[in-house]
Design a protein around this motif. Structure first.
Motif, PDB file in Angstrom:
ATOM      1  N   GLN A  95       0.795  -1.219   0.000  1.00  7.11           N
ATOM      2  CA  GLN A  95       0.000   0.000   0.000  1.00  7.11           C
ATOM      3  C   GLN A  95       0.833   1.277   0.000  1.00  7.11           C
ATOM      4  O   GLN A  95       0.503   2.236  -0.686  1.00  7.11           O
ATOM      5  CB  GLN A  95      -0.941  -0.004   1.210  1.00  7.11           C
ATOM      6  CG  GLN A  95      -2.072  -1.010   1.101  1.00  7.11           C
ATOM      7  CD  GLN A  95      -3.127  -0.603   0.097  1.00  7.11           C
ATOM      8  OE1 GLN A  95      -3.267   0.569  -0.227  1.00  7.11           O
ATOM      9  NE2 GLN A  95      -3.881  -1.579  -0.398  1.00  7.11           N
ATOM     10  N   LEU A  96       1.925   1.300   0.764  1.00  2.00           N
ATOM     11  CA  LEU A  96       2.667   2.547   0.932  1.00  2.00           C
ATOM     12  C   LEU A  96       3.517   2.906  -0.275  1.00  2.00           C
ATOM     13  O   LEU A  96       4.058   4.010  -0.356  1.00  2.00           O
ATOM     14  CB  LEU A  96       3.503   2.487   2.209  1.00  2.00           C
ATOM     15  CG  LEU A  96       2.666   2.355   3.489  1.00  2.00           C
ATOM     16  CD1 LEU A  96       3.557   2.371   4.721  1.00  2.00           C
ATOM     17  CD2 LEU A  96       1.604   3.452   3.589  1.00  2.00           C
ATOM     18  N   LYS A 124     -12.647   8.315  -1.748  1.00  2.00           N
ATOM     19  CA  LYS A 124     -13.579   7.783  -0.752  1.00  2.00           C
ATOM     20  C   LYS A 124     -12.955   6.657   0.066  1.00  2.00           C
ATOM     21  O   LYS A 124     -13.475   6.279   1.111  1.00  2.00           O
ATOM     22  CB  LYS A 124     -14.840   7.268  -1.448  1.00  2.00           C
ATOM     23  CG  LYS A 124     -15.646   8.341  -2.153  1.00  2.00           C
ATOM     24  CD  LYS A 124     -16.881   7.739  -2.816  1.00  2.00           C
ATOM     25  CE  LYS A 124     -17.695   8.807  -3.531  1.00  2.00           C
ATOM     26  NZ  LYS A 124     -18.896   8.221  -4.205  1.00  2.00           N
ATOM     27  N   GLU A 125     -11.856   6.098  -0.419  1.00  2.00           N
ATOM     28  CA  GLU A 125     -11.254   4.945   0.244  1.00  2.00           C
ATOM     29  C   GLU A 125     -10.295   5.390   1.343  1.00  2.00           C
ATOM     30  O   GLU A 125      -9.770   6.507   1.334  1.00  2.00           O
ATOM     31  CB  GLU A 125     -10.527   4.066  -0.777  1.00  2.00           C
ATOM     32  CG  GLU A 125     -11.400   3.618  -1.947  1.00  2.00           C
ATOM     33  CD  GLU A 125     -12.622   2.839  -1.512  1.00  2.00           C
ATOM     34  OE1 GLU A 125     -12.601   2.282  -0.395  1.00  2.00           O
ATOM     35  OE2 GLU A 125     -13.601   2.774  -2.276  1.00  2.00           O
ATOM     36  N   ARG A 126     -10.069   4.480   2.277  1.00  2.00           N
ATOM     37  CA  ARG A 126      -9.175   4.742   3.393  1.00  2.00           C
ATOM     38  C   ARG A 126      -8.235   3.553   3.562  1.00  2.00           C
ATOM     39  O   ARG A 126      -8.631   2.400   3.423  1.00  2.00           O
ATOM     40  CB  ARG A 126      -9.955   4.941   4.694  1.00  2.00           C
ATOM     41  CG  ARG A 126     -10.903   6.125   4.684  1.00  2.00           C
ATOM     42  CD  ARG A 126     -10.142   7.442   4.718  1.00  2.00           C
ATOM     43  NE  ARG A 126     -11.025   8.589   4.813  1.00  2.00           N
ATOM     44  CZ  ARG A 126     -11.511   9.229   3.753  1.00  2.00           C
ATOM     45  NH1 ARG A 126     -11.211   8.798   2.535  1.00  2.00           N
ATOM     46  NH2 ARG A 126     -12.289  10.279   3.899  1.00  2.00           N
ATOM     47  N   SER A 141      -9.940  -0.213   3.089  1.00  2.00           N
ATOM     48  CA  SER A 141     -11.393  -0.180   2.950  1.00  2.00           C
ATOM     49  C   SER A 141     -11.852  -0.618   1.557  1.00  2.00           C
ATOM     50  O   SER A 141     -12.958  -1.136   1.405  1.00  2.00           O
ATOM     51  CB  SER A 141     -11.923   1.230   3.249  1.00  2.00           C
ATOM     52  OG  SER A 141     -11.484   2.163   2.275  1.00  2.00           O
ATOM     53  N   ALA A 142     -11.019  -0.413   0.536  1.00  2.00           N
ATOM     54  CA  ALA A 142     -11.419  -0.760  -0.828  1.00  2.00           C
ATOM     55  C   ALA A 142     -11.643  -2.260  -0.984  1.00  2.00           C
ATOM     56  O   ALA A 142     -12.554  -2.700  -1.685  1.00  2.00           O
ATOM     57  CB  ALA A 142     -10.368  -0.276  -1.823  1.00  2.00           C
ATOM     58  N   SER A 143     -10.800  -3.063  -0.332  1.00  2.00           N
ATOM     59  CA  SER A 143     -10.903  -4.523  -0.463  1.00  2.00           C
ATOM     60  C   SER A 143     -11.475  -5.189   0.780  1.00  2.00           C
ATOM     61  O   SER A 143     -11.688  -6.396   0.791  1.00  2.00           O
ATOM     62  CB  SER A 143      -9.521  -5.111  -0.752  1.00  2.00           C
ATOM     63  OG  SER A 143      -8.626  -4.833   0.316  1.00  2.00           O
ATOM     64  N   ALA A 265     -14.585  -8.381   7.271  1.00  2.00           N
ATOM     65  CA  ALA A 265     -13.232  -8.220   6.722  1.00  2.00           C
ATOM     66  C   ALA A 265     -12.430  -9.511   6.835  1.00  2.00           C
ATOM     67  O   ALA A 265     -12.561 -10.257   7.797  1.00  2.00           O
ATOM     68  CB  ALA A 265     -12.505  -7.090   7.447  1.00  2.00           C
ATOM     69  N   GLU A 266     -11.606  -9.745   5.842  1.00  2.00           N
ATOM     70  CA  GLU A 266     -10.696 -10.898   5.852  1.00  2.00           C
ATOM     71  C   GLU A 266      -9.386 -10.489   6.505  1.00  2.00           C
ATOM     72  O   GLU A 266      -8.799  -9.473   6.126  1.00  2.00           O
ATOM     73  CB  GLU A 266     -10.447 -11.392   4.429  1.00  2.00           C
ATOM     74  CG  GLU A 266      -9.500 -12.574   4.344  1.00  2.00           C
ATOM     75  CD  GLU A 266      -9.202 -12.995   2.920  1.00  2.00           C
ATOM     76  OE1 GLU A 266      -8.278 -13.819   2.720  1.00  2.00           O
ATOM     77  OE2 GLU A 266      -9.869 -12.485   1.993  1.00  2.00           O
TER      78      GLU A 266
END
Length: 385
Positions: A95-96, A124-126, A141-143, A265-266
């Motif tokens: 992610q980073l 909108k995602e975090r 949050s997207a996945s 959430a997984e």
């Protein structure tokens, strides 16, 4: 295996996008006039103020803009490196990497070395990354994916290093190591996130560097760096412009660092992720770097030509340089935009360019890389003949 080797040969030109190297020395100077109106301070005094800073708690909003002068390469590094976490993962290592291009806004909170939180706000995602004691949690949050690692408080702790006994001693050491390659000035003052700050401006004296200047805005009251700007001699937008837009040095609420797994959430455990990727990305990347003469058991480190801001690392890959037409299809357009063919006494090759770091790969497999102009790389290759 052959496909893996072909892919790995493109790691160095692609990785040029993520490397910046320069030796920074310091020379004292008096502060210029500016706004806000602050007492004059020498560069040495400002270095001492930074070294004496003991900021343990803060929260705020942080904005980072990165412009390496590159075509878009979102997801390209992970794909070429051999199957990293990629999109749709909460793994921080995946992610980073988003921060190396474009403009991003982050919310940051810290309460000493045991508790920190970072939230990446993109549309909108975090994406949130929380370190609380010996645990690290991350949520995309997207996945709707969660990453969890326990024992991070100890494993992630940096080894103790012996530091000078006082801020003045540290500043003296920095100034002593400066040499004649760098100047430093206190370039006036600034207001960052509503706080008065001094501007520490570090610049090369040498010709041939791609670095115009590094500017650090230092909080006048606490000595905490508030903003960092890296400018290139090519002009235009800064290569990196990162700083607080809001900051508060009060202790954040303890609840700020609490984390609860969102419904549905997984959750992926860090040790399981390591097992899943055993023999994949890290090993493939190490092998790829080894193919280019970088790192790995039994490998010699690169030879360094020159010094200071114009130092160039050079090494021999032992094989012919890769051709764009042989690259994986997802990388061809990127490589075409990044590389220019050059020639000289050394023969011929390709310079892979960014606004800061450039790399020359000769057709006989030698590599020259540094925060220097393409011509400086060609001159170094010619001089080696």
């Amino acid at each position: 295996m052959a496909a893996q080797r072909k892919t790995s040969r493109y790691v160095v030109p692609i990785a040029v996008a993520g490397i910046a190297a320069a030796t920074i020395g310091l020379v004292p100077a008096l502060a210029a006039s500016g706004d806000p109106d602050l007492p004059e301070i020498t560069a040495q005094q400002l270095i001492e103020k930074i070294a004496a800073s003991d900021t343990q708690t803060l929260s705020g909003t942080f904005k980072i803009s990165t412009d390496l002068g590159l075509p878009a390469f979102d997801g390209l590094l992970g794909g070429l490196a051999g199957g990293g976490s990629g999109e749709g993962s909460a793994d921080p290592s995946a992610q980073l990497t988003k921060l190396v291009s474009g403009t991003h806004t982050l919310k940051i909170a810290a309460d000493g070395p045991e508790r920190q939180k970072l939230t990446l706000l993109d549309g909108k995602e975090r994406y949130s990354l929380v370190h609380n004691g010996d645990e690290v949690w991350a949520y995309d949050s997207a996945s709707n994916q969660v990453f969890h690692e326990k024992g991070a408080g100890e494993a992630g702790r940096a080894p103790e290093k012996e530091l000078p006994a006082s801020p003045k001693a540290l500043a003296d050491e920095v100034l002593k190591a400066a040499g004649d390659t760098t100047s430093i000035t206190v370039g006036g003052t600034a207001n960052v996130a509503g706080r008065d700050a001094y501007r520490l401006v570090i610049a090369p004296k040498q010709q041939g560097s791609t670095v115009e200047a590094v500017t650090i805005a230092v909080d006048a009251a606490t000595g905490t760096p508030l903003k960092f700007t890296l400018d290139s001699t090519s002009g235009g937008k800064p290569v990196v412009d990162a700083g607080f837009t809001k900051v508060d040095f009060a202790r954040p609420a303890a609840s700020e660092f609490d984390f609860a797994v969102p419904k549905g959430a997984e959750v992926t455990e860090g040790d399981q992720l390591e097992k899943d990727h055993a023999g994949k990305a890290p090993e493939d990347l190490e092998k790829a770097l080894g193919d280019f003469g970088l790192g790995g058991a039994g490998q010699n480190g690169p030879e360094v030509v020159g010094e200071g801001w114009t130092a160039i690392a050079t090494f021999d890959t032992g094989e012919a340089a890769p051709k764009t037409e042989d690259a994986p299809k997802e990388a061809r357009g990127f490589l075409d935009a990044l590389g220019d063919e050059v020639s000289g006494k050394f023969g011929s090759g390709t310079v892979f360019k960014t606004k800061i770091v450039n790399a020359l790969m000769t057709d006989d497999g030698k590599v020259y890389v540094g925060a220097v102009t393409p011509q400086a790389l060609v001159d170094a290759a010619n001089a080696a003949k």
